[in-house]
Design an enzyme around this catalytic site. Structure first.
Site, mmCIF file in Angstrom:
data_model
loop_
_atom_site.group_PDB
_atom_site.id
_atom_site.type_symbol
_atom_site.label_atom_id
_atom_site.label_comp_id
_atom_site.label_asym_id
_atom_site.label_seq_id
_atom_site.Cartn_x
_atom_site.Cartn_y
_atom_site.Cartn_z
ATOM 1 N N GLY A 223 11.638 -21.887 18.630
ATOM 2 C CA GLY A 223 12.977 -22.474 18.667
ATOM 3 C C GLY A 223 13.037 -23.531 19.751
ATOM 4 O O GLY A 223 12.004 -24.081 20.144
ATOM 5 N N SER A 224 14.214 -23.778 20.245
ATOM 6 C CA SER A 224 14.384 -24.874 21.203
ATOM 7 C C SER A 224 13.898 -24.478 22.598
ATOM 8 O O SER A 224 13.833 -23.291 22.932
ATOM 9 C CB SER A 224 15.852 -25.279 21.263
ATOM 10 N N THR B 260 16.580 -22.422 24.570
ATOM 11 C CA THR B 260 16.630 -20.996 24.233
ATOM 12 C C THR B 260 15.358 -20.297 24.688
ATOM 13 O O THR B 260 15.392 -19.162 25.152
ATOM 14 C CB THR B 260 16.835 -20.797 22.713
ATOM 15 N N GLY B 261 14.222 -20.989 24.601
ATOM 16 C CA GLY B 261 12.950 -20.406 25.043
ATOM 17 C C GLY B 261 13.004 -19.963 26.497
ATOM 18 O O GLY B 261 12.458 -18.923 26.873
ATOM 19 N N GLU C 273 7.014 -21.096 21.193
ATOM 20 C CA GLU C 273 6.729 -22.362 20.494
ATOM 21 C C GLU C 273 8.029 -23.140 20.495
ATOM 22 O O GLU C 273 8.967 -22.788 19.779
ATOM 23 C CB GLU C 273 6.259 -22.083 19.058
ATOM 24 N N GLU D 283 14.878 -35.037 22.039
ATOM 25 C CA GLU D 283 14.370 -34.615 20.729
ATOM 26 C C GLU D 283 15.519 -34.749 19.723
ATOM 27 O O GLU D 283 16.509 -34.018 19.818
ATOM 28 C CB GLU D 283 13.909 -33.158 20.802
HETATM 29 P P1 NAD Z 1 17.298 -22.240 18.624
HETATM 30 O O1 NAD Z 1 16.642 -22.160 19.932
HETATM 31 O O2 NAD Z 1 18.716 -22.649 18.567
HETATM 32 O O3 NAD Z 1 17.224 -20.856 17.864
HETATM 33 C C1 NAD Z 1 16.018 -20.222 17.494
HETATM 34 C C2 NAD Z 1 16.294 -18.762 17.230
HETATM 35 O O4 NAD Z 1 16.644 -18.116 18.450
HETATM 36 C C3 NAD Z 1 17.419 -18.447 16.264
HETATM 37 O O5 NAD Z 1 16.993 -17.387 15.414
HETATM 38 C C4 NAD Z 1 18.549 -17.993 17.191
HETATM 39 O O6 NAD Z 1 19.422 -17.086 16.565
HETATM 40 C C5 NAD Z 1 17.801 -17.304 18.306
HETATM 41 N N1 NAD Z 1 18.482 -17.275 19.602
HETATM 42 C C6 NAD Z 1 19.471 -18.072 20.047
HETATM 43 N N2 NAD Z 1 19.806 -17.749 21.324
HETATM 44 C C7 NAD Z 1 18.992 -16.746 21.695
HETATM 45 C C8 NAD Z 1 18.815 -16.010 22.922
HETATM 46 N N3 NAD Z 1 19.547 -16.244 24.019
HETATM 47 N N4 NAD Z 1 17.866 -15.068 22.953
HETATM 48 C C9 NAD Z 1 17.095 -14.833 21.880
HETATM 49 N N5 NAD Z 1 17.220 -15.494 20.699
HETATM 50 C C10 NAD Z 1 18.158 -16.440 20.609
HETATM 51 O O7 NAD Z 1 16.369 -23.232 17.805
HETATM 52 P P2 NAD Z 1 16.682 -23.833 16.388
HETATM 53 O O8 NAD Z 1 17.798 -24.829 16.581
HETATM 54 O O9 NAD Z 1 16.834 -22.742 15.390
HETATM 55 O O10 NAD Z 1 15.323 -24.592 16.056
HETATM 56 C C11 NAD Z 1 15.097 -25.928 16.397
HETATM 57 C C12 NAD Z 1 14.200 -26.029 17.618
HETATM 58 O O11 NAD Z 1 13.017 -25.297 17.389
HETATM 59 C C13 NAD Z 1 13.744 -27.440 17.930
HETATM 60 O O12 NAD Z 1 13.786 -27.673 19.317
HETATM 61 C C14 NAD Z 1 12.287 -27.456 17.460
HETATM 62 O O13 NAD Z 1 11.472 -28.423 18.067
HETATM 63 C C15 NAD Z 1 11.878 -26.067 17.766
HETATM 64 N N6 NAD Z 1 10.723 -25.667 16.959
HETATM 65 C C16 NAD Z 1 9.520 -25.491 17.571
HETATM 66 C C17 NAD Z 1 8.399 -25.178 16.821
HETATM 67 C C18 NAD Z 1 7.059 -24.992 17.456
HETATM 68 O O14 NAD Z 1 6.192 -24.397 16.832
HETATM 69 N N7 NAD Z 1 6.821 -25.436 18.689
HETATM 70 C C19 NAD Z 1 8.503 -25.043 15.436
HETATM 71 C C20 NAD Z 1 9.738 -25.242 14.847
HETATM 72 C C21 NAD Z 1 10.851 -25.543 15.616
#
Ligand code: NAD
Length: 469
Positions: free
Chosen positions: A214-215, A218-219, A236, A367
């Site tokens: 994810g982002s 959030t990571g 990731e 991004e």
């Molecule tokens: P996001 O961070 O908003 O959410 C990802 C997931 O995390 C969702 O399932 C969400 O419900 C959950 N989440 C949200 N807050 C949380 C918390 N505090 N604790 C635990 N889980 C939580 O990301 P997104 O908007 O769904 O995805 C887009 C982002 O993901 C972009 O930044 C993109 O570059 C990244 N991404 C990275 C990769 C990679 O392999 N490096 C691949 C695909 C997407």
């Protein structure tokens, strides 16, 4: 949901929206803390048996899952398009790709290193499963990114609680139904829910490792929350990949590839090209060729024949991308195409290409995660490399040139986990993929990715070799 091999409806419901129409297409369970506790308990109970199952049996399970996914690809493809927005052909590619990922992962082996020291003492270092993995997947590639986690985690002998994004839970839940009979109960659990569920999962004392895609923002929260019990983490995260296009490139031959590097999946790819540095000698030709091709690309509802790019997935992302476009307009940046967002239903953003905006503009530095590409002029290659590397991200990047040796030399100077030459986006289940800097921690894919789902254990023994089993 899938908990302990059983379907579980849960008490609450989440609405799922088709991003092309903004209509509700269905609902998914909104898990309670009790539902999550049951899923984690089931995964813990299943762990000893699964860890003791011979790896050959676990390989077979991955193949059986791949078979059933491929057998249902038409149904899964339509469901994926309806909740994610991507065109049918791309949705089918993702489903087939998910199966391919499971099969590729199944070919990997856990290495054992046996050594003997000067005193005749032998040691054996091996890799044992960690326990229960909490996996969190995003909405841009819900199926294939879930398979990036399920394949190696299960092959290594772990059990899992998987949480898809609340924007795209339906296809993942359907896959859960399809594979439920293949795996022993509790080995793979799938829970769906709203914003509260992720933090519950990452702080749950019964989870031993968190694998998160994810982002970056959030990571960081995931890592903080995992620290409470020192859970292992694989992160990731986001990227701002640069492409560097050298003056010897065959412009007509690469123009379409350059376009798709940035715009596939409407730019919602972590490894999409988000900045394109083009040498000044060919800048005008590259610009004109990309724009000419972009004008032929059909944006629309992913379920309609001929659509090549769908809408953005959700309102939150749509509004973020619109804000970036508004900022670019307010700053007076030059739009070669796009920029005017239709007021029709659906989260549609037109293909938007900018002509050499300033390096420090938001559209270059952030991004975008949408169908936007800033084209940037450079004269000196060292300057292009410096600009490419001047980012908190380090996920991917690419170099485009006829002279591939020269391109390789430049590729090695790019500070990112993956660099492609004359292509982008290719990944393999047998090759490591991960981010440098704030693009992540750990890798997925390859033996390195498999090892990220293990603890390392060394056995020492005085005298003869311990074993090689
Ligand atoms: P996001 O961070 O908003 O959410 C990802 C997931 O995390 C969702 O399932 C969400 O419900 C959950 N989440 C949200 N807050 C949380 C918390 N505090 N604790 C635990 N889980 C939580 O990301 P997104 O908007 O769904 O995805 C887009 C982002 O993901 C972009 O930044 C993109 O570059 C990244 N991404 C990275 C990769 C990679 O392999 N490096 C691949 C695909 C997407």
């Amino acid at each position: 949901m899938l908990i302990d091999g059983q379907p579980v409806a849960g008490d609450g419901r989440l609405s799922v929206i088709n991003p092309a129409t903004e209509q509700v297409i269905g609902t998914a369970p909104d898990a309670s803390p009790d539902d999550l506790d049951r899923a984690v308990a089931a995964a813990r109970a299943a762990f000893p048996g699964w860890a003791a199952t011979p790896i050959e049996e676990r390989r077979k399970a991955l193949h059986a899952m791949a078979d059933v996914i491929v057998a249902h690809k038409d149904e899964l493809k339509s469901l994926l398009t309806s909740e994610q927005g991507k065109p049918h052909a791309d949705a089918e590619g993702e489903i087939i790709g998910g199966a391919y990922w499971l099969r590729g992962t199944a070919t990997l082996d856990l290495p054992i290193t046996v050594q003997e020291d000067a005193d005749g003492r032998t040691s054996e270092t091996r890799h044992v499963p960690i326990g229960v993995v909490g996996a969190i997947a995003p909405w841009n590639f819900p199926i294939i990114l879930a398979m990036f986690k399920i394949g190696p985690a299960l092959l290594a002998g772990n059990t899992m609680v998987l949480k898809p994004s609340p924007f795209t839970p339906l296809t993942t839940l359907r896959v859960g139904q399809l594979v439920a009979d293949i795996l022993p109960p509790g080995v793979l659990n799938i829970v769906t829910g709203g914003d509260a569920l992720g933090p519950w999962l990452t702080s749950h004392p019964g989870i031993d490792k968190v694998s998160f895609t994810g982002s970056t923002a959030t990571g960081k929260r995931v890592m903080q929350s995992a620290a409470s019990s020192l859970k292992r983490v694989t992160l990731e995260l986001g990227g701002n990949d640069a492409a560097i296009v050298l003056p010897d490139v065959d412009v007509d031959a690469v123009a379409q590839d350059l376009f798709w590097a940035a715009f596939a999946n409407s730019g919602q790819i972590c490894i999409a090209t988000k900045r394109m540095y083009v040498h000044e000698d060919i800048y005008d030709r590259v610009r004109d060729a990309i724009v000419a091709y972009a004008r032929t690309v059909k944006v629309g509802d992913g379920s309609e024949q001929g659509t090549q790019l769908g809408p953005l997935n959700n309102r939150q992302q749509y509004e973020r991308v619109l804000a970036l476009i508004e900022d670019a307009k307010a700053q007076g940046h030059v739009f070669l195409m796009g920029g005017d967002v239709p007021e029709t239903p659906g989260y549609f953003v037109p293909i938007t290409i900018l002509d050499n905006p300033p390096e420090d503009s938001r559209i270059v530095q952030e991004e975008q995660f949408g169908p936007i590409l800033p084209l940037l002029r450079f004269r000196d290659i060292d300057d292009a490399v410096r600009r490419a590397n001047a980012s908190e991200y380090g996920l991917g990047g690419s170099v485009w040139a006829s002279d591939e040796d020269k391109a390789s030399e430049i590729a090695r100077q790019i500070a990112s986990g993956t660099v492609w030459i004359n292509e982008t986006r290719h990944l393999s289940p047998t090759t490591a993929f991960g981010g440098m800097k704030q693009s992540g921690l750990g890798v997925e894919g390859g033996v390195e990715g498999l090892l990220d789902y293990t603890n390392t254990q060394t056995l020492f023994r005085r005298g003869k070799q311990v074993s090689t089993a």
